[in-house]
Write an enzyme that holds these catalytic residues in place. Structure first.
Site, short mmCIF file in Angstrom:
data_model
loop_
_atom_site.label_atom_id
_atom_site.label_comp_id
_atom_site.label_asym_id
_atom_site.label_seq_id
_atom_site.Cartn_x
_atom_site.Cartn_y
_atom_site.Cartn_z
CD1 TRP A 338 -19.62 10.01 2.29
CD2 TRP A 338 -19.95 8.57 0.78
NE1 TRP A 338 -19.23 8.76 2.67
CE2 TRP A 338 -19.60 7.96 1.64
CE3 TRP A 338 -20.21 7.93 -0.48
CZ2 TRP A 338 -19.27 6.33 1.72
CZ3 TRP A 338 -20.07 6.39 -0.53
CH2 TRP A 338 -19.41 5.71 0.50
CG ASP A 339 -22.63 10.60 5.42
OD1 ASP A 339 -21.50 10.80 4.84
OD2 ASP A 339 -22.77 10.12 6.54
CD GLU A 477 -14.04 7.51 6.00
OE1 GLU A 477 -14.38 7.06 7.06
OE2 GLU A 477 -14.65 8.34 5.39
CE LYS A 589 -15.28 4.29 9.43
NZ LYS A 589 -14.64 5.41 9.26
CD GLN A 590 -17.55 3.55 5.14
OE1 GLN A 590 -16.85 4.01 6.00
NE2 GLN A 590 -18.57 4.19 4.49
#
Ligand code: IFM
Length: 734
Positions: A338-339, A477, A589-590
């Site tokens: 998806w980046d 994640e 994580k993000q």
């Protein structure tokens, strides 16, 4: 100012060799080459990665992008002394292996040119200044050019040059190529090869233009052409090497094509090729440059980020896309995540829409793989793979590599990180909104958007009087296989809302395509009603008392770890706590809820209070274990007017590749960090958006010391210039 276009290594930093190999990569959207040296140097990892050339070796978990033969080798002997960088400056007086007297390497990002200047002293005392240049032509994607200029500072040295191609390179030990044809004739050397499982054929040829009598030979998989000449004191001699690459993805006879092209390139000559290449780069920068007044570091890092996106973006190919590590390293095996759609693509949508379209066409062309995945999992429609390659099938490995304790970790992202289908749909809609490219939407984009909506219609679960989605991994994640990720559930609602509008739009503006898609995707009234029901009844985890979104139910029952207490740190908090413990904590994580706020903006329909509460809740829990995180936080912090925090996060994002602050840039550029950085500036700090009336607007929240940001974007086919300044602060009257 020139220096704001240059990334420099001065003096030589052997300890950063792999980091520099990545960041100084050159490329042209067809291939990229890491910045290994022309001469041998222990520990370097030469790699040339060509879009679309994947192969699966027996025993490997998944297919990987294949490392092509190395086209860089040029070995130089000066009075019999081998030129190499192991020579130490401290050997100056008695140089047993020669002495390195000076070194500077510069990546000229305005023109995609890598240049290295070296001063070298041979055992005999002769001193030679060597200037190496290389570029991957942007005006002819099959042509790679190198130049070495040798200037005798002292002495009249005898020079021996060997120029080779090297077919022995592997992907960290995996040899993907077979069926080699290695030839050396006159001044042309070449390699033909075929990937062992996928059957892609490659042709690489190289022609040397240099003084002296040329002798060619083949040693194993290394064809070489050799020449010798005397360099007189104060004289400069130029050596040019032209290499060409084709694969069976381009032509039936890649080797013949490469050999012919090498001859043609040599005839054109280095200067003519470089000038065409420069002109092409100038065109791209005319539209993609973002200028920041008041912060040179920010300026350079933004250009660096755009450079890496531009060298990775395919120009003439709609069957390939950009991997998470671009084409600059072997990390993630060249797989597409998806980046691409949510991070790398938006800067292209705004500044190079034709390149964004190519990337979206890759997804269109891989719909079959997405339909297979849906079917294999018992769903309808198109369910895109978490990791994708040339086939469009799911290629996420199910297991990690062997860990230090000998175990392997189960990787769940291919099973559970399902939001990618909506991320791709999001990119389609964003592209359409910005470009107004109705033809793309009618013919391709709508099919992606609607068939992924069909997938969600079949995926959601009617439970507890509402709709839920279980067993998900959201952007964060660290928390796997959770139920009702707020990011996923809310994005699915957005997706279905826009899908219904899209069906109406098609009906009104493209009735034939409407009919075609209604039939092909079975967009029956029942299906559309089902979507309406999901929109109305989807479970969006929300704490009404605290007025915050809940990342997923149960999140706040886990142990709270204040991430800021671990600062300063170089490892993620997950690495510090260990995998087992950290997944039972609230460490994120993000950007997850923060990402949702960045993407949906006002469409989220949340009050400023909720946005701020979400920020105050999730930001201190996030360890930015992923390079995708800081840029999204910058964006949201800027929008909230938290300028200092936004700037800190901006710097974090900007340094990921340039300073290697995650310590893994050797594996390749973090493409998403590059794209995210640009979005953080445009959408976050400049507040660029399309308002409710379809007008382009800015809402600046620049860092205090930034005087101005100027850029161009394409909006509905028109090129629009922007100059964004900090709002004038009115000081209270005395
Ligand atoms: O796609 C990302 C993911 O969000 C975090 N781990 C790395 C992947 C590839 O960059």
């Amino acid at each position: 100012m020139r220096r704001l276009w240059n990334i420099e290594e001065f003096p030589f930093h052997p300890e950063k060799i792999l980091h520099h190999e990545t960041i100084f990569s050159i490329g042209n959207g067809y291939l990229s080459t890491r910045a290994s040296f022309e001469e041998d140097y222990a520990g370097q990892t030469p790699a040339t990665l060509i879009h679309g050339v994947y192969n699966h070796v027996p025993g490997a978990l998944v297919p990987e992008l294949v490392n092509a033969p190395n086209w860089l080798p040029i070995t130089i002997r000066i009075d019999g002394t081998l030129f190499h960088l192991n020579a130490k400056t401290t050997d100056y007086l008695y140089p047993p292996r020669g002495a390195l007297l000076g070194y500077r390497r510069t990546l000229h990002i305005d023109e995609g040119l890598l240049r290295r200047e070296v001063l070298f002293r041979a055992k005999t005392g002769s001193v030679v200044r060597l200037v190496f240049e290389r570029f991957a032509s942007l005006s002819d994607q099959h042509v790679l050019a190198q130049r070495v200029q040798l200037f005798a500072v002292d002495g009249n040295p005898e020079i021996v040059i060997e120029s080779s191609l090297d077919g022995t390179v592997t992907n960290a030990g995996n040899q993907h190529w077979g069926d080699f044809q290695v030839t050396a004739k006159g001044s042309i050397i070449s390699i033909g090869a075929k990937t062992q499982q996928s059957g892609y054929r490659l042709g690489m040829a190289s022609k040397l233009i240099a003084p002296g009598k040329h002798k060619a030979k083949v040693k194993g998989l290394q064809p070489t052409v050799m020449t010798a000449f005397t360099l007189k004191q104060q004289e400069t001699i130029t050596v040019d090497k032209f290499t060409t690459v084709f694969t069976s993805r381009d032509t039936h006879e890649p080797l013949t094509a490469a050999q012919k092209k090498a001859d043609q390139a040599a005839k054109k000559g280095y200067d003519a090729l470089l000038s065409a290449h420069r002109n092409e780069w100038a065109k791209y920068w005319r539209d993609s440059d973002i200028q920041i007044m008041g912060d040179d570091n920010a300026q350079l890092s933004l250009r660096f980020a755009m450079y890496h996106i531009l060298i990775a973006a395919p120009r003439h190919d709609q069957q390939v896309s950009i991997g998470a590590k671009t084409l600059s390293g072997l990390g993630y095996k060249g797989h597409v995540f998806w980046d691409t759609e949510l991070f790398i693509l938006p800067p292209l949508t705004l500044t190079q829409p034709h390149l964004a379209r190519n990337l979206l066409m890759y997804r269109y062309n891989k719909l079959l793989g997405a339909r297979h995945k849906a079917q294999a999992n018992g769903y309808e429609g198109a369910m895109f793979p978490w990791e994708s390659t040339d086939t469009g099938e799911e290629t996420t490995p199910q297991w990690s590599d062997v860990q230090p304790d000998g175990s392997r970790i189960r990787i769940w992202t291919g099973d559970s990180e399902q939001h990618i289908s909506t991320d791709i749909a999001f990119a389609v809609l964003q592209y359409w909104r910005w470009t107004g490219d109705d033809e793309f939407l009618r013919s391709y984009g709508a099919e992606i958007f609607l068939d992924t909506a069909v997938f969600w219609g079949s995926r959601v679960e009617a439970k507890n009087g509402r709709y839920e989605i279980s067993q998900q991994i959201g952007p964060d994640e660290y928390h796997e296989n959770i139920d009702n990720s707020v990011f996923t559930n809310r994005m699915v609602v957005w997706h279905l809302q826009r899908a219904l509008e899209m069906v109406d739009w098609l009906k009104a503006h493209a009735p034939n395509d409407h009919q075609r898609l209604v039939t092909a995707l079975k967009l029956t009234p029942e299906r559309l009603n089902h979507w309406r029901d999901i929109i109305a009844k989807m479970y969006i985890p929300f704490d009404h008392e605290k007025q915050i979104h809940i990342q997923f139910p149960g999140f706040f029952d886990m142990e709270y770890i204040p991430v800021p207490l671990y600062e300063p740190r170089t490892a993620s908090v997950q690495a510090i706590l260990g995998h087992k413990r950290s997944i039972q904590t609230q460490v994120i994580k993000q950007a997850d809820v923060v990402m949702l706020m960045a993407l949906l903006g006002d469409e989220l329909g949340a009050s400023r209070e909720v946005i701020l509460n979400n920020w105050n809740t999730y930001y201190p829990r996030t360890d930015h274990g992923s390079s995708l995180s800081p840029s999204m936080h910058t964006w949201v912090a800027a929008r909230l007017g938290l300028s200092e925090t936004a700037y800190e996060l901006f710097q974090h994002a900007a340094e990921i590749d340039l300073k290697d602050n995650k310590g893994n840039v050797r594996d390749g550029i973090h493409g998403a960090a590059c794209g995210g950085l640009i979005q953080a500036v445009l959408f976050g700090m400049c507040g660029l958006h399309i308002d409710a009336d379809g007008k382009l607007k800015t809402a600046p929240h620049l860092p205090e010391h930034w005087q101005q940001v100027s850029f161009h974007v394409y909006y509905r086919g028109r090129r629009r210039a922007f100059r964004v300044k900090n709002p004038v602060k009115v000081s209270p009257s005395a």
